[in-house]
Scaffold this motif. Structure first.
Motif, mmCIF file in Angstrom:
data_model
loop_
_atom_site.group_PDB
_atom_site.id
_atom_site.type_symbol
_atom_site.label_atom_id
_atom_site.label_comp_id
_atom_site.label_asym_id
_atom_site.label_seq_id
_atom_site.Cartn_x
_atom_site.Cartn_y
_atom_site.Cartn_z
ATOM 1 N N UNK A 77 0.827 -1.203 0.000
ATOM 2 C CA UNK A 77 0.000 0.000 0.000
ATOM 3 C C UNK A 77 0.866 1.259 0.000
ATOM 4 N N UNK A 78 0.362 2.255 -0.688
ATOM 5 C CA UNK A 78 1.091 3.517 -0.811
ATOM 6 C C UNK A 78 0.625 4.465 0.293
ATOM 7 N N UNK A 79 1.527 4.902 1.158
ATOM 8 C CA UNK A 79 1.150 5.784 2.270
ATOM 9 C C UNK A 79 1.719 7.183 2.113
ATOM 10 N N UNK A 80 1.825 7.633 0.837
ATOM 11 C CA UNK A 80 2.366 8.970 0.625
ATOM 12 C C UNK A 80 1.334 10.042 0.898
ATOM 13 N N UNK A 81 1.787 11.205 1.344
ATOM 14 C CA UNK A 81 0.891 12.342 1.601
ATOM 15 C C UNK A 81 0.659 13.098 0.301
ATOM 16 N N UNK A 82 -0.579 13.448 0.038
ATOM 17 C CA UNK A 82 -0.929 14.180 -1.174
ATOM 18 C C UNK A 82 -1.560 15.510 -0.788
ATOM 19 N N UNK A 83 -1.146 16.574 -1.520
ATOM 20 C CA UNK A 83 -1.753 17.875 -1.269
ATOM 21 C C UNK A 83 -3.078 17.953 -2.012
ATOM 22 N N UNK A 84 -4.113 18.389 -1.343
ATOM 23 C CA UNK A 84 -5.404 18.449 -2.027
ATOM 24 C C UNK A 84 -5.957 19.857 -2.132
ATOM 25 N N UNK A 85 -5.418 20.822 -1.359
ATOM 26 C CA UNK A 85 -5.960 22.169 -1.467
ATOM 27 C C UNK A 85 -5.711 22.944 -0.170
ATOM 28 N N UNK A 98 -4.285 4.967 12.276
ATOM 29 C CA UNK A 98 -4.249 4.214 11.017
ATOM 30 C C UNK A 98 -3.039 3.303 11.056
ATOM 31 N N UNK A 99 -3.279 2.003 10.898
ATOM 32 C CA UNK A 99 -2.193 1.032 10.982
ATOM 33 C C UNK A 99 -1.877 0.474 9.607
ATOM 34 N N UNK A 100 -0.610 0.058 9.408
ATOM 35 C CA UNK A 100 -0.310 -0.618 8.152
ATOM 36 C C UNK A 100 -0.501 -2.125 8.343
ATOM 37 N N UNK A 101 -0.150 -2.927 7.297
ATOM 38 C CA UNK A 101 -0.493 -4.354 7.330
ATOM 39 C C UNK A 101 0.238 -5.097 8.447
ATOM 40 N N UNK A 102 1.395 -4.551 8.916
ATOM 41 C CA UNK A 102 2.083 -5.287 9.966
ATOM 42 C C UNK A 102 1.718 -4.764 11.348
ATOM 43 N N UNK A 137 1.741 1.844 13.423
ATOM 44 C CA UNK A 137 0.899 3.018 13.164
ATOM 45 C C UNK A 137 1.516 3.860 12.068
ATOM 46 N N UNK A 138 0.713 4.250 11.094
ATOM 47 C CA UNK A 138 1.172 5.143 10.037
ATOM 48 C C UNK A 138 0.927 6.589 10.474
ATOM 49 N N UNK A 139 -0.254 6.816 11.053
ATOM 50 C CA UNK A 139 -0.675 8.172 11.377
ATOM 51 C C UNK A 139 -1.815 8.105 12.390
ATOM 52 N N UNK A 140 -1.947 9.163 13.134
ATOM 53 C CA UNK A 140 -3.073 9.248 14.062
ATOM 54 C C UNK A 140 -3.801 10.562 13.832
ATOM 55 N N UNK A 141 -5.088 10.485 13.609
ATOM 56 C CA UNK A 141 -5.908 11.695 13.532
ATOM 57 C C UNK A 141 -6.292 12.101 14.962
ATOM 58 N N UNK A 142 -5.845 13.306 15.371
ATOM 59 C CA UNK A 142 -6.174 13.729 16.729
ATOM 60 C C UNK A 142 -7.648 14.086 16.824
ATOM 61 N N UNK A 143 -8.235 13.766 17.980
ATOM 62 C CA UNK A 143 -9.681 13.927 18.092
ATOM 63 C C UNK A 143 -10.130 15.378 18.183
ATOM 64 N N UNK A 144 -9.194 16.250 18.462
ATOM 65 C CA UNK A 144 -9.621 17.644 18.551
ATOM 66 C C UNK A 144 -9.251 18.445 17.307
ATOM 67 N N UNK A 145 -8.660 17.798 16.326
ATOM 68 C CA UNK A 145 -8.358 18.483 15.057
ATOM 69 C C UNK A 145 -9.686 18.626 14.317
ATOM 70 N N UNK A 146 -10.075 19.887 14.028
ATOM 71 C CA UNK A 146 -11.441 20.053 13.518
ATOM 72 C C UNK A 146 -11.677 19.614 12.076
ATOM 73 N N UNK A 147 -10.625 19.347 11.315
ATOM 74 C CA UNK A 147 -10.859 19.037 9.902
ATOM 75 C C UNK A 147 -10.982 17.528 9.719
ATOM 76 N N UNK A 148 -12.073 17.138 9.026
ATOM 77 C CA UNK A 148 -12.296 15.721 8.700
ATOM 78 C C UNK A 148 -12.179 15.550 7.195
ATOM 79 N N UNK A 149 -11.502 14.468 6.786
ATOM 80 C CA UNK A 149 -11.429 14.157 5.347
ATOM 81 C C UNK A 149 -12.103 12.817 5.115
ATOM 82 N N UNK A 150 -13.169 12.823 4.323
ATOM 83 C CA UNK A 150 -13.860 11.573 3.995
ATOM 84 C C UNK A 150 -13.447 11.116 2.596
#
Lengths: 330, 310, 370
Positions: B149-157, B212-216, B219-232
């Motif tokens: 799986x590709x776990x690269x960060x992409x800029x979206x805006x 977010x965990x990878x296959x093994x 942890x790849x990344x953690x979304x903090x619960x107080x960060x107001x931005x959600x990406x669906x």
């Protein structure tokens, strides 16, 4: 033998016996583009299959009742050509039936006799069947819809509702159709019964009858018949090659063929004259240019001699350039 | 037993000849008639009903010789041999030839153990050919099935685009894809960003950071619960269609999928429709300058549990 | 067949060649054995569907190979090469449309053939093995339809396949592995197209030829079952050989099917939708018409949810398949007359009717998809 069994026993094999020939013509007509079908192609197939009874009913149904099975002059032509095919197939099926199932001598011209009787019954009954079936089906559909609109059944989800409605009205329509068909076969059987009763008894035993109708199918002159059939295959194939559209009749937007424009008429004398005149004009203009060039050279030398202040007369060669020649081919 | 060819035929009064042929019925697979060669006086076709008893070399008839003479003469042209026609299973029911026709049995083949050994040795040798192939072929076929799986960060805006809270804003971006040997292609993707109020955040995270965990399992990344931005993720969890942010006549502003009418609220929770789980969240980062970055993940559609596939 | 030249006539070249081969191969007897199979009760039109299926397969193979002269099975060229066949190759539209409608004809004739065998009770002893091989052939035909449908790589093809494979994914235990195997990865793409192409043009044809050969061999071992009623005297009077009478009827059947498929090619030539994209947009995915009845099951509320979708799409059809496989083993009654087998007759009518009803329901449902 009951009239229904008689009618069905003769019509069913006769339908299918004639079908291969009618289909060959149908495919050819479709290739030629003189016949088109839309959603009712299945109905058209059934009408063609049953052409011994539908041949005179189809015009009635099309004109009087107002529903058509397809478009194109090919349809009428196909049903017309089906007439001799049906006479032949009714003949061969009729004789087989008389021998094997009725153990009677088939009378002469049986094919023609059976054909006009079937066509007559069909001309009257098939439109009646068509209208009756249409009425019953519509009533069944609206009945099914109103049952499901009832408050009790309001909550039924879409997919389930569709299937239930379909089952309800299609069962009614199918039963009605079967009943109407049985009546139809029975009517044909009744018409045929008189022909049966006037026929004499066939003398052979069972094996003899089987051999007789089996050998009836082998022509006396095999070579002629096979050659004729092969010839027909060749002719139909060549016609098919000729008529089959090279490119799809339903192109996608991506790849429509460009409109082929007719080439303009080619008039050689006019063009030659035009070219001559143009060449003469151009030659004159070239001469003019050369002269002017020579003049300007001369003036330049003179002005050089006069001094450095002479404003340069910028030659505007474009001013004397002849008008661009118009295209030869218009 | 069936009458044997060449056996003598005897009538009540005297011997009349021998069985020259046997006729079988193709439907019942039984002998129906005998053809008796009448000692030089032609052949007669005798139905089996006239036979009283059959022994190894004699057929005893229950009729007189004159009756047999009066029976139907045999006409060879009314019949074909078994070589000229296929009647399934008929050979199994014929036992009319007296004696057997034999061919020599080779000395070497008489040893049963030897035959069995070589037969089994053949199978084992075949194992040397077949077995080595099994594993490589399986791996060959399975090569692309579990790609990493590709776990690269992409800029979206930029978050400057988001003017309202608790509303879905679509960010469209392009992603470069290289599928195996195919030329690199650019595909258009989209994510739905929501600037969430604390109430909506609570519904989404329920008080826990999202890992977010990878296959093994790392942890790849953690979304903090107080960060107001959600990406669906832009794909509906039902069957993968692209959904929209629309006004519903009863439920208000919702995410609505046109394919099968799944409806979600701003926190991604399912309000109506066949969706098996809420909208899938993606890892999200926002830089100091307001640049939004996500890790593009895709999840298996149509399942209750969330399984990452891309 | 007596080919004995009368004394005094010189044999023709053809006869000499025939005798040469016959001396070495036993051609005369071989031909007699192969062709002179007696059909009890005589050749019948009802028996033509098996040979028609063979004919349709051969036509599909021929048109398929012809299409392969121009078709390219890669995601970037599949659509364009198919459009090229349709619009720029002479009569390409006709051959592709014939191939497309031929697959429909195959499914219809498979159903007709299976129904004929079922109604005539020709799956009973000693023909159980023929029936089992036949069921495997039926599965192969369905596989052909499913894999071939993807190849044009337009929206319809791509999404029908995606939905179909996702459904397979719902199978417990093996589902994920099978789906990834067919897709060649987690999502449909080039790998999917390559796999479907290989399966469609090599794997399935090889399997079909092998199984069809086995089917025919087993059929010859057991012989034709013949009609299910009739006095022995009647049957004997009408008995004739496979060649030429039954073969002639088979050929007429083939000609009729050929004409019907050609007519369909004229009526509705193949038209592609837009090229496949990963987002279905406004397009509502739908499988081929012969899978529509299963597709409609999935819209029913009783089959909602993961397990429900599996039951409706694979569980129920799978159960039906198992019942068909076991049919010759739990129906041991030697009676073959369909009018004396009420369960069989009613069962067949109900199954056919429900397949028809669900297929038509799926078509009607198109208008209710918003």
């Amino acid at each position: 033998m009951s009239p229904t069994k008689l009618g069905f026993g003769i019509l069913w094999p006769a339908f299918w016996t004639g079908l291969p020939f009618k289909l060959a013509l149908a495919v050819l007509f479709m290739a030629f583009g003189i016949m088109h079908f839309e959603n009712r192609i299945a109905l058209a197939f059934v009408m063609l299959l049953a052409s011994p009874v539908t041949v005179f009913a189809v015009p009635t149904v099309t004109l009087a009742v107002g529903s058509n099975i397809g478009e194109g002059s090919g349809i009428a032509l196909l049903f017309l050509l089906a007439i001799p095919i049906d006479i032949w197939s009714l003949g061969i099926v009729g004789r087989t039936f008389f021998l094997e199932r009725l153990q009677r001598e088939p009378p002469g011209g049986l094919g023609l006799t059976l054909w006009w009787k079937c066509a007559l019954v069909g001309a009257i009954y098939v439109p009646i069947l068509w209208v009756a079936q249409g009425v019953i089906t519509e009533a069944a559909i609206s009945g099914a819809y109103s049952i499901l609109e009832a408050d009790v059944l309001r909550g039924i989800p879409v997919a389930e509702g569709i299937s239930i409605k379909l089952t309800l009205w299609s069962t009614v329509a199918t039963v009605a159709l079967l009943v109407l068909l049985v009546i139809g076969f029975s009517l044909v059987g009744r018409m045929i019964r008189r022909t049966v009763q006037t026929a004499g008894h066939a003398p052979e035993n069972y094996q003899g009858l089987i051999v007789r109708w089996d050998l009836m199918r082998v022509p006396l002159d095999q070579g002629w018949m096979l050659t004729a059939l092969s010839g027909a295959a060749v002719v139909l194939s060549v016609l098919f090659w000729f008529s089959l559209p090279v490119f799809t009749p339903h192109p996608h937007d991506c790849c429509t063929k460009p409109e082929v424009m007719a080439e303009p008429p080619f008039k050689p004398i006019e063009i030659l004259n035009k070219n001559e005149k143009m060449i003469a004009r151009l030659a004159a203009q070239v001469e003019l240019l050369v002269e002017q060039r020579a003049k300007s050279e001369l003036e330049k030398e003179q002005s050089k001699g006069k001094g450095k202040e002479g404003t340069e007369t910028v030659e505007a060669p474009n001013a004397t350039k002849p008008a661009a020649p118009t295209a030869v081919n218009q | 037993m069936q009458p044997q060819l060449k056996s003598k035929v005897r009538c009540l009064d005297r011997e009349v000849g021998e069985v020259s042929r046997v006729i079988m019925d193709p439907l019942s697979h039984e002998v129906s008639h005998l053809v008796v060669s009448m000692n030089g006086a032609g052949e007669r076709q005798v139905p089996m009903g006239a036979v009283q008893v059959v022994t190894d070399d004699l057929v005893q008839l229950r009729t007189s010789s004159s009756e047999v003479m009066g029976m139907q003469p045999f006409n060879r042209e009314d019949y074909v041999t078994l070589h000229e026609v296929e009647i399934p299973g008929l050979e199994k029911h014929i036992h009319v030839t007296p004696g057997e026709v034999l061919v020599p049995f080779p000395e070497l083949e008489r040893n049963v153990k030897r035959r069995a050994f070589f037969a089994n040795l053949t199978y084992v040798t075949g194992l040397f050919i077949g077995l080595p192939l099994v594993y490589p072929v399986m791996k060959f076929l399975m090569k692309p099935m579990y790609a990493p799986l590709d776990n690269g960060w992409l800029k979206v805006g930029n978050i400057g685009k988001i003017k309202t809270e608790d509303a879905g804003i679509q960010f469209q971006y392009k992603r470069k894809i290289k599928e195996v040997y195919m030329p690199e292609a650019e595909i258009e993707k989209n994510v739905w960003l929501v600037k969430a109020t604390p109430a909506v955040l609570e519904k989404v995270y329920q008080g826990k950071n999202m890992e977010f965990l990878d296959s093994s399992g790392r942890a790849i990344w953690t979304n903090k619960k107080d960060m107001p931005y959600l990406a669906f993720s832009g794909k509906c969890p039902h069957l993968g269609c692209a959904y929209k942010w629309r006004k519903h006549k009863v439920l208000g502003q919702v995410f609505l999928c046109p394919c099968h009418l799944s409806i979600y609220d701003a926190s991604g929770r399912v309000l109506d429709g066949p969706a098996p789980r809420p909208l899938d969240l993606l890892p999200i980062q926002v830089t100091a300058g307001g640049e939004v970055q996500i890790i593009d993940m895709e999840f298996k559609a149509g399942t209750k549990s969330q399984t990452r596939i891309v | 067949m007596s080919d004995i030249p009368t004394a005094g006539e010189q044999p023709t070249v053809a006869e000499k060649i025939f005798t040469f081969v016959d001396e070495r191969v036993g051609l005369k007897l071989l031909a007699a054995k192969m062709l002179n199979e007696s059909v009890p009760g005589g050749s019948r039109w009802a028996y033509v569907f098996g040979s028609i299926l063979l004919f349709i397969f051969i036509m599909q193979a021929i048109t398929g190979v012809l299409l392969m002269f121009y078709y390219v099975p890669t995601a970037d060229h599949a659509y364009a090469s198919t459009q090229y066949i349709l619009h720029d190759v002479d009569y390409g539209w006709f051959l592709l449309s014939y191939h497309f409608w031929g697959s429909t004809a195959m499914v219809v004739c498979v159903f007709a053939h299976m129904s004929q065998v079922f109604l005539w009770g020709a799956y009973k002893k000693p023909r159980e093995l023929i029936w089992l091989v036949g069921l495997a052939l039926f599965a192969l035909v369905m596989g052909f339809g499913f894999t071939g449908y993807l190849l044009p790589w337009d929206q319809r093809a791509y999404w029908a396949t995606t939905v179909g494979v996702e459904i397979m994914d719902k199978m417990p235990v093996l589902g994920d592995f099978l789906a990834r195997f067919l897709k060649g990865g987690p999502t449909p793409g080039q790998m999917t197209l390559s796999r479907f192409f290989v399966i469609h043009v090599m794997v399935l044809p090889a399997a079909l030829i092998a199984l069809a050969g086995l089917h025919l061999f087993l059929f010859r071992c057991a012989g034709p079952a013949g009609p299910f009623r009739g006095a022995p005297a009647e049957l004997k009077a009408k008995t004739d050989y496979f060649f030429p009478r039954q073969i002639w009827k088979d050929v007429v059947g083939m000609a009729v099917v050929f004409a019907c498929i050609s007519a369909m090619a004229f009526w509705e030539p193949v038209v592609l939708l837009e090229e496949a994209t990963p987002d279905p947009g406004d397009y509502h995915p739908e499988p081929e018409w012969y899978f529509l009845f299963i597709f409609q099951h999935l819209r029913l509320k009783m089959f909602s949810g993961e397990l429900g979708q599996f039951l409706g799409s694979m569980g129920l059809p799978g159960l039906l398949g198992v019942m068909l496989v076991l049919l010759p083993f739990f129906d041991r009654n030697p009676e073959r007359n369909i009018f004396k087998r009420p369960f069989a007759l009613i069962g067949w009518v109900m199954l056919t009717a429900s397949i028809l009803l669900f297929t038509v329901s799926a078509i009607i449902n198109r208008d209710f998809l918003d």
